[in-house]
Design a protein around this motif. Structure first.
Motif: not given
Length: 189
Positions: A132-144
């Protein structure tokens, strides 16, 4: 260590819209013991100053590598910009101030939730903390932060790409007015 699949469900040029979507998803999830993790690339002294107000004990290393400067080595991060931030297990109330501090710099903010609830009318069982996770990428399309962008993407995590998990991704996307784009990244947990 295990992995999840982070599915993009909403990409927008408006950070406020992305934050609204995150708030909606947090309202659906069980967050009683939740925490938040931060990964970012900080390039400017102004952003660094704002981020350090939110996370005074910031964990970081120089983009050139730990041997070029790090929090572990007791170095001053302002002398080693750009830096990569890896700050984990923070209280949930640190997320929005961190996001606001970023300005043009890129980051991934991941909420570690207690569970996604069951949704009987959709045939979805509860999902435990492990997935159960949720991620917001800010000023980036990818997680890294490898794909800098002028927009922001909300990702929900699933254990794998089986039908039940994809059904949950679609359901969560509908809750925020988004849609599953088919874009999935492997995310180490």
């Amino acid at each position: 260590m295990s992995n999840s699949s982070a599915a993009a469900i909403l990409t927008t040029a408006h950070l406020s819209e992305a934050v609204r979507a995150v708030r909606t998803l947090l309202g659906i999830a069980d967050i009683g013991q939740g925490e938040v993790d931060f990964e970012a690339v900080i390039r400017s002294p102004d952003v660094l100053t704002r981020v350090r107000r939110v996370l005074p004990h910031l964990e970081w290393q120089a983009s050139a590598g730990k041997e070029s400067g790090s929090s572990e080595g007791g170095h001053n991060p302002a002398d080693h910009l750009p830096i990569r931030v890896f700050d984990w297990e923070r209280p949930l109330d640190r997320a929005e101030p961190f996001i606001a501090a970023l300005g043009p710099d890129s980051a991934a903010v991941r909420w570690d939730l207690d569970a996604w609830p069951e949704v009987p009318e959709e045939g979805l069982e509860a999902i435990s903390q492990k997935y159960a996770y949720l991620t917001l990428t800010v000023n980036s399309r990818d997680l890294y932060q490898d794909e800098p962008s002028l927009d922001h993407t909300v990702h929900v995590h699933a254990r794998n790409r089986n039908g039940d998990q994809i059904a949950r991704v679609h359901w969560l996307a509908r809750q925020v007015g988004g849609r599953f784009t088919g874009r999935v990244e492997t995310a180490p947990l």
